[in-house]
Write an enzyme that holds these catalytic residues in place. Structure first.
Site, PDB file in Angstrom:
ATOM      1  N   VAL A 148       0.957  -1.154   0.015  1.00 34.45           N
ATOM      2  CA  VAL A 148      -0.005  -0.156  -0.035  1.00 34.45           C
ATOM      3  C   VAL A 148       0.751   1.044   0.046  1.00 34.45           C
ATOM      4  CG1 VAL A 148      -0.264   0.163   2.673  1.00 34.45           C
ATOM      5  CG2 VAL A 148      -2.095   1.270   1.055  1.00 34.45           C
ATOM      6  N   ASP A 150       0.383   4.494   1.424  1.00 36.80           N
ATOM      7  CA  ASP A 150      -0.323   5.306   2.595  1.00 36.80           C
ATOM      8  C   ASP A 150       0.150   6.597   2.829  1.00 36.80           C
ATOM      9  OD1 ASP A 150      -1.990   5.953   4.649  1.00 36.80           O
ATOM     10  OD2 ASP A 150      -1.664   4.146   5.781  1.00 36.80           O
ATOM     11  N   THR A 151       1.154   6.768   3.688  1.00 31.83           N
ATOM     12  CA  THR A 151       1.682   8.197   3.808  1.00 31.83           C
ATOM     13  C   THR A 151       2.998   8.348   2.736  1.00 31.83           C
ATOM     14  OG1 THR A 151       3.315   7.199   5.525  1.00 31.83           O
ATOM     15  CG2 THR A 151       1.485   7.677   6.317  1.00 31.83           C
ATOM     16  N   THR A 153       5.870   7.657   2.976  1.00 34.17           N
ATOM     17  CA  THR A 153       7.049   7.872   3.620  1.00 34.17           C
ATOM     18  C   THR A 153       8.219   6.569   3.459  1.00 34.17           C
ATOM     19  OG1 THR A 153       5.736   8.583   5.662  1.00 34.17           O
ATOM     20  CG2 THR A 153       8.133   8.146   6.111  1.00 34.17           C
ATOM     21  N   TRP A 242      -9.301   2.066   6.130  1.00 33.40           N
ATOM     22  CA  TRP A 242      -8.375   0.875   6.543  1.00 33.40           C
ATOM     23  C   TRP A 242      -8.539  -0.258   5.825  1.00 33.40           C
ATOM     24  CZ3 TRP A 242      -5.776   1.396  11.461  1.00 33.40           C
ATOM     25  CH2 TRP A 242      -5.134   0.144  11.827  1.00 33.40           C
ATOM     26  N   TRP A 247      -3.469 -11.573   4.156  1.00 35.02           N
ATOM     27  CA  TRP A 247      -2.340 -12.491   4.548  1.00 35.02           C
ATOM     28  C   TRP A 247      -2.174 -11.691   6.173  1.00 35.02           C
ATOM     29  CZ3 TRP A 247      -1.749  -9.912  -0.411  1.00 35.02           C
ATOM     30  CH2 TRP A 247      -1.540  -8.684  -0.363  1.00 35.02           C
ATOM     31  N   GLU A 248      -3.005 -10.794   6.484  1.00 40.19           N
ATOM     32  CA  GLU A 248      -2.768 -10.089   7.788  1.00 40.19           C
ATOM     33  C   GLU A 248      -3.908 -10.591   8.641  1.00 40.19           C
ATOM     34  OE1 GLU A 248      -0.850  -8.070  10.582  1.00 40.19           O
ATOM     35  OE2 GLU A 248      -0.170  -8.217   8.783  1.00 40.19           O
TER      36      GLU A 248
END
Lengths: 277, 277
Positions: A148, A150-151, A153, A242, A247-248
């Site tokens: 993903v 997301d931020t 970073t 979210w 897999w999580e």
């Protein structure tokens, strides 16, 4: 009959999802990756995959299936393109971290393996010596893979650090070696690009004008031998929600049941908000 | 009606599987890994996962979900255990190989990242300096992960080479550093252990007596600080058949359809032959 129909009604009542998470199944992700791979095969033509662990491991392994290239030993067969994994974590994910530094900084847990990769037979030609850790990446189309965006970073960190290693490696070559190499290019593939309400924290020099009709040759190449900007592929776009990856989850059957139920109810679709025009 | 029932009959006739491959779904593998993880959490208690790429990538990522440990920063949270990937290939899988060396030899495409791992905050305590490439592995319970134990060639290589690195690392420590470390132990996890008719080519020193009731402390530890033998876990056993993994298929829906059909027909079950007594 009465009790059975009341049970059915009760069943009906309980058909709700427990939260607002967007749940994706293994099969959906596999198919999404397949479609993205088709575009990347036509356009960026990756030579090597660099998954960011842990999130990039499963997407990269599935991608590899769709990015096989003709074997150089036996052209009737196909071979896998090489994988060179890197491990990155935000401070919060690892132990022994002070509270104030959590979540702010990216740390490496594994990086390029100096030596092994460039000596391996994956290289089309033996890599130039003296090229450092990135030796095996020089002159390649490098596809960084994560689950993903997301931020942004972690992706910014991965791209910048790999770019720096590649530039250092290229600078260490003598001019004849450098001239013999094709350009080194970078692309990023994520399963989901998340549209964050507050925008991305990380910055990537997304290649201007990348579109369906674009070819590799349309990308400008700098004096340093590196393609300008970074190609960007996401298999899907999501809103600021979210995302639950299969897999999580600890209970995959329940995960799939809720994914199917959410579709039926038309909720938690993961869709980004429709842009106001 | 006649044409419709004839279509149904024809449909019935065509309900056969195209080959004798054993097809496994993502969901089945996820659940199998969950069960194995429970046993490993009780028994071997892995500190670090070492997936063999590409096959070990997906099993290791799923395993990580089930092997979380309490965070040392905030004990109400859980943290992931670290992953340190290695890349191995048989010559046949890579380009530029002479025909005669194909399939016989294991080569490294990525190995332990000297430096990064042992500096990362994954280590419970900073690793002793001078311990070499295996620095981050010393004193740990190391779980090597792959998808299938077929010929055992790659697993033997991975175990032997990691063991040699660990022994070298331990030997480089001064006696006080070495004494402060817990034992270093090795285990192997594969999704499938394949019972080959011709037996395994590779050899592993499987730990004698490993059973359900065994605890970590039951394993003997050598003078070198390394647990004797290797723990062995497989999520499932198969006969000498072709196993089709979901991540290797180009059409996941067809893969799943054939897996379901095979179950319905009671064929291609992957079961090992029943031992004659």
């Amino acid at each position: 009959m009465a009790s059975s129909s009341s049970a059915a009604a009760s069943q009906q009542q309980h058909e709700t999802v427990p939260d607002d998470h967007y749940r994706v199944t293994y099969e959906e992700i596999h198919e999404q990756i397949s479609r993205s791979a088709r575009l990347m095969r036509d356009q960026f033509r990756p030579d090597v995959l660099v998954p960011i662990m842990g999130g990039g491991m499963i997407p990269a392994r599935v991608l590899r299936t769709f990015l096989k290239v003709p074997s150089e030993v036996d052209s009737s067969k196909k071979r896998n393109i090489p994988i060179q994994a890197i491990g990155l974590a935000l401070y919060e994910e690892v132990a022994g971290t002070s509270a104030e530094s959590m979540g702010r900084e990216v740390i490496r847990t594994q990086w390029l393996d100096e030596g092994t990769f460039k000596r391996s037979h994956h290289a089309k030609q033996p890599s130039p010596s003296g090229a450092g850790a990135a030796g095996g990446l020089l002159g390649k189309n490098i596809l960084i893979v994560d689950e993903v965006d997301d931020t942004r970073t972690t992706l910014q960190y991965a791209y910048q650090e790999l770019l720096a290693d590649v530039q250092k490696g290229l600078a260490a070559l003598d001019p004849a070696q450098r001239a013999a190499l094709p350009p080194t290019r970078f692309a990023i593939f994520v399963v989901h690009n998340k549209h964050r309400e507050g925008g991305k924290k990380g910055v990537l020099p997304l290649m201007a004008g990348q579109g369906e009709g674009w070819k590799l040759e349309d990308q400008k190449v700098g004096q340093d031998g590196v393609g300008e900007g970074v190609w960007y592929y996401s298999a899907d776009e999501t809103g600021d929600c979210w995302v639950d990856y299969p897999w999580e989850t600890e209970d995959i059957l329940e995960h799939n049941r809720l994914a199917t139920l959410a579709k039926k109810l038309g909720v938690n679709t993961g869709r980004p908000p429709v842009k106001e025009t």
